[in-house]
Scaffold this motif. Structure first.
Motif, PDB file in Angstrom:
ATOM      1  N   PHE A   1      -4.224   5.897   6.673  1.00 27.32           N
ATOM      2  CA  PHE A   1      -4.068   7.225   6.317  1.00 27.32           C
ATOM      3  C   PHE A   1      -5.331   7.640   7.622  1.00 27.32           C
ATOM      4  O   PHE A   1      -6.375   7.754   7.621  1.00 27.32           O
ATOM      5  N   VAL A   2      -4.912   7.350   8.908  1.00 19.98           N
ATOM      6  CA  VAL A   2      -5.678   8.304   9.992  1.00 19.98           C
ATOM      7  C   VAL A   2      -5.086   9.159  11.146  1.00 19.98           C
ATOM      8  O   VAL A   2      -4.169   9.077  10.780  1.00 19.98           O
ATOM      9  N   SER A   3      -5.344   8.842  11.496  1.00 26.58           N
ATOM     10  CA  SER A   3      -5.152  10.626  12.896  1.00 26.58           C
ATOM     11  C   SER A   3      -4.077   9.225  14.005  1.00 26.58           C
ATOM     12  O   SER A   3      -4.199   7.796  14.581  1.00 26.58           O
TER      13      SER A   3
ATOM     14  N   LYS B   1      -2.978  11.001  16.320  1.00 27.18           N
ATOM     15  CA  LYS B   1      -3.820   9.951  17.706  1.00 27.18           C
ATOM     16  C   LYS B   1      -4.461   9.198  18.162  1.00 27.18           C
ATOM     17  O   LYS B   1      -4.372   8.430  18.951  1.00 27.18           O
TER      18      LYS B   1
ATOM     19  N   ASN C   1     -11.885   8.980   6.921  1.00 30.56           N
ATOM     20  CA  ASN C   1     -12.096   9.642   6.142  1.00 30.56           C
ATOM     21  C   ASN C   1     -11.655  10.554   5.116  1.00 30.56           C
ATOM     22  O   ASN C   1     -10.548  10.119   4.672  1.00 30.56           O
TER      23      ASN C   1
ATOM     24  N   ARG D   1     -10.401  13.640   3.871  1.00 28.37           N
ATOM     25  CA  ARG D   1      -9.212  13.811   4.588  1.00 28.37           C
ATOM     26  C   ARG D   1      -7.653  12.951   4.165  1.00 28.37           C
ATOM     27  O   ARG D   1      -6.991  12.776   4.065  1.00 28.37           O
ATOM     28  N   GLY D   2      -8.355  11.350   4.657  1.00 30.97           N
ATOM     29  CA  GLY D   2      -7.671  10.726   4.281  1.00 30.97           C
ATOM     30  C   GLY D   2      -7.137   9.702   2.625  1.00 30.97           C
ATOM     31  O   GLY D   2      -6.075   9.846   3.048  1.00 30.97           O
TER      32      GLY D   2
ATOM     33  N   ASN E   1     -14.326   3.570  16.971  1.00 29.04           N
ATOM     34  CA  ASN E   1     -13.364   3.352  16.091  1.00 29.04           C
ATOM     35  C   ASN E   1     -13.321   4.858  15.448  1.00 29.04           C
ATOM     36  O   ASN E   1     -11.763   4.921  15.518  1.00 29.04           O
TER      37      ASN E   1
ATOM     38  N   ARG F   1     -15.301   7.894  15.966  1.00 27.60           N
ATOM     39  CA  ARG F   1     -15.494   8.789  16.236  1.00 27.60           C
ATOM     40  C   ARG F   1     -17.006   9.530  15.483  1.00 27.60           C
ATOM     41  O   ARG F   1     -16.689  10.184  15.962  1.00 27.60           O
TER      42      ARG F   1
HETATM   43  N1  COA Z   1      -5.125  11.050   8.956  1.00 29.93           N
HETATM   44  C1  COA Z   1      -4.432  11.935   9.236  1.00 29.93           C
HETATM   45  N2  COA Z   1      -4.680  12.933  10.346  1.00 29.93           N
HETATM   46  C2  COA Z   1      -6.125  13.009  10.390  1.00 29.93           C
HETATM   47  C3  COA Z   1      -7.523  12.572   9.800  1.00 29.93           C
HETATM   48  C4  COA Z   1      -6.560  11.563   8.854  1.00 29.93           C
HETATM   49  N3  COA Z   1      -6.836  10.716   8.298  1.00 29.93           N
HETATM   50  N4  COA Z   1      -8.450  12.773  10.897  1.00 29.93           N
HETATM   51  C5  COA Z   1      -8.461  13.454  11.101  1.00 29.93           C
HETATM   52  N5  COA Z   1      -7.002  13.493  11.017  1.00 29.93           N
HETATM   53  C6  COA Z   1      -5.987  14.625  12.993  1.00 29.93           C
HETATM   54  C7  COA Z   1      -7.022  15.914  12.361  1.00 29.93           C
HETATM   55  O1  COA Z   1      -6.239  16.295  11.186  1.00 29.93           O
HETATM   56  C8  COA Z   1      -6.880  16.955  13.925  1.00 29.93           C
HETATM   57  O2  COA Z   1      -5.594  17.052  13.935  1.00 29.93           O
HETATM   58  P1  COA Z   1      -4.969  17.609  15.442  1.00 29.93           P
HETATM   59  O3  COA Z   1      -5.341  17.774  16.622  1.00 29.93           O
HETATM   60  O4  COA Z   1      -3.731  17.755  15.445  1.00 29.93           O
HETATM   61  O5  COA Z   1      -5.935  19.097  14.236  1.00 29.93           O
HETATM   62  C9  COA Z   1      -6.935  15.122  13.965  1.00 29.93           C
HETATM   63  O6  COA Z   1      -6.889  14.047  13.610  1.00 29.93           O
HETATM   64  C10 COA Z   1      -7.864  14.641  15.307  1.00 29.93           C
HETATM   65  O7  COA Z   1      -9.539  15.310  13.649  1.00 29.93           O
HETATM   66  P2  COA Z   1     -10.804  15.174  14.029  1.00 29.93           P
HETATM   67  O8  COA Z   1     -11.273  15.532  11.979  1.00 29.93           O
HETATM   68  O9  COA Z   1     -11.727  16.040  15.150  1.00 29.93           O
HETATM   69  O10 COA Z   1     -11.002  13.405  13.598  1.00 29.93           O
HETATM   70  P3  COA Z   1     -11.380  12.675  15.660  1.00 29.93           P
HETATM   71  O11 COA Z   1     -10.377  12.881  16.670  1.00 29.93           O
HETATM   72  O12 COA Z   1     -12.390  12.490  15.766  1.00 29.93           O
HETATM   73  O13 COA Z   1     -11.175  11.601  15.179  1.00 29.93           O
HETATM   74  C11 COA Z   1     -10.486   9.748  13.109  1.00 29.93           C
HETATM   75  C12 COA Z   1     -11.741  10.799  13.938  1.00 29.93           C
HETATM   76  C13 COA Z   1     -11.408   8.873  11.834  1.00 29.93           C
HETATM   77  C14 COA Z   1      -9.573  10.627  12.957  1.00 29.93           C
HETATM   78  C15 COA Z   1     -10.019   9.133  13.700  1.00 29.93           C
HETATM   79  O14 COA Z   1     -10.230   8.096  15.402  1.00 29.93           O
HETATM   80  C16 COA Z   1      -8.840   7.714  13.436  1.00 29.93           C
HETATM   81  O15 COA Z   1      -8.504   8.020  12.786  1.00 29.93           O
HETATM   82  N6  COA Z   1      -9.702   6.693  13.673  1.00 29.93           N
HETATM   83  C17 COA Z   1      -8.764   5.868  12.516  1.00 29.93           C
HETATM   84  C18 COA Z   1      -9.218   4.741  13.362  1.00 29.93           C
HETATM   85  C19 COA Z   1      -8.241   3.164  12.917  1.00 29.93           C
HETATM   86  O16 COA Z   1      -7.462   3.536  13.118  1.00 29.93           O
HETATM   87  N7  COA Z   1      -9.036   1.904  13.338  1.00 29.93           N
HETATM   88  C20 COA Z   1      -8.497   0.813  12.771  1.00 29.93           C
HETATM   89  C21 COA Z   1      -8.713   0.256  11.376  1.00 29.93           C
HETATM   90  S1  COA Z   1     -10.083  -0.744  11.699  1.00 29.93           S
END
Ligand code: COA
Ligand code: ZN
Length: 300
Positions: A45-47, A49, A78, A80-81, A107, A109
């Motif tokens: 459950f990650v962004s 994007k 986080n 949220r996830g 990873n 941010r």
């Molecule tokens: N699940 C789904 N969406 C999430 C989320 C989550 N856990 N956390 C944040 N979001 C969404 C926010 O709602 C926001 O959406 P919007 O643009 O539509 O409003 C968007 O993601 C950006 O949120 P923000 O809190 O500003 O996060 P960020 O852009 O600083 O990114 C993370 C931070 C942690 C959310 C992102 O970098 C991430 O998901 N990383 C995971 C990377 C990964 O999986 N790596 C491999 C594993 S080791």
């Protein structure tokens, strides 16, 4: 008996850019369970994007069948996830942050300190929910960072002390994100941690990648030091999009073979697992590893 955590549906699928059909993912998760995998990381459950491949997690959750003695875990970066995961019915979470500043920034941010603060918050949050939860904390780049190289042992020990103090009952995974750790390094750190926390309820896990061909050797070094939980991916699928140069996890079939041949049961049926590994290897856009898949089945 050791515990294998099958991570292809998360660490593996996240490396594939082409969107996979939800049904394809769910069928593979079920087939992994049917081959004897009792713990499966079903996704993240990650962004969307950050990792578009994980955008259908709610649909995956809805289609997953509960299976006897099978535990599903999901990765979260986080709170949220965790909230989204709980809404989808999950109760086991793998929270991730990195020992190295630059990999954490790349990873998730944010700074390591911000990720540590988030851990405190999300543990408080979990305690406030009625669910019977389990938390694992994945410490990425425990041994090596793609940007900074080898991490100082005292820094890693300090971070682990912090994690352990926040959630003494957690499972803490030592993640060799790049696959550049060596068996001596893994063995020494694992032994030091098991000794330091011998009176605690903490469970230790080793999450290895096979970039340098040392995945099995590193896992066996962790085993010799007393670790009993290992992350692997069927077919060796993977490669973290945020760790340039790293290839997939140690292949599940390779580690199962290593343990079973050494007389250590894994609960996994190697032949059935290899069938699933073949399916995974045939996914378009995946980068795979694995030795066992190239051995004629009659020779196994
Ligand atoms: N699940 C789904 N969406 C999430 C989320 C989550 N856990 N956390 C944040 N979001 C969404 C926010 O709602 C926001 O959406 P919007 O643009 O539509 O409003 C968007 O993601 C950006 O949120 P923000 O809190 O500003 O996060 P960020 O852009 O600083 O990114 C993370 C931070 C942690 C959310 C992102 O970098 C991430 O998901 N990383 C995971 C990377 C990964 O999986 N790596 C491999 C594993 S080791
Ligand atoms: Zn990994």
């Amino acid at each position: 008996m050791i515990e294998i955590v099958e991570v292809a549906p998360r660490d593996g699928f996240q490396s594939i850019r082409t969107p996979l059909a939800t049904k394809t993912k769910v069928d593979i998760i079920h087939a992994l369970a049917d081959s004897g995998c009792r713990r499966i990381e079903a996704g993240a459950f990650v962004s969307p994007k950050a990792i578009p491949q994980m955008r259908d997690m709610a649909d995956i959750a809805a289609a997953l069948q509960p299976k006897e003695n099978v535990r599903y875990m999901v990765l979260v970066p986080n709170q949220r996830g965790i909230e989204l995961a709980i809404n989808s019915g999950f109760t086991e979470f793998g929270y991730v942050f990195s020992a190295s500043e630059s990999h954490n920034q790349n990873n998730v941010r944010r700074s390591v300190q911000t990720s540590m603060d988030e851990l405190i918050r999300l543990v408080d949050y979990l305690h406030s929910t009625p669910i019977d939860w389990r938390l694992r904390v994945n410490l990425a780049t425990t041994f090596d960072c793609p940007f900074e190289g080898r991490q100082p042992t005292h820094r890693v020990m300090d971070l682990i002390a912090f994690i352990q103090a926040q959630v003494p009952q957690a499972e803490i995974a030592l993640c060799d994100t790049t696959g550049r750790a060596n068996p001596r390094q893994v063995g020494e750190l694992s032994a030091a941690l098991l000794e330091t926390y011998r009176d605690q309820n903490t469970t230790w896990a080793f999450h290895g990648h096979d970039t340098y061909g040392l995945g099995v050797a590193n896992a066996l070094a962790a085993y010799a030091a007393g670790i009993r939980v290992f992350d692997t991916a069927a077919a060796g699928l993977g490669g973290c999009p945020f760790a340039p140069g790293a290839t997939g996890n140690t292949a599940t079939e390779d580690l199962v073979f290593a343990f079973e041949e050494s007389g250590i049961p894994t609960g996994i049926d190697l032949h059935r697992l290899l069938d699933v590994a073949d399916t995974i290897a045939a996914l378009p856009g995946g980068v795979i590893g694995s030795h066992l898949r190239h051995v004629p089945r009659a020779r196994l």
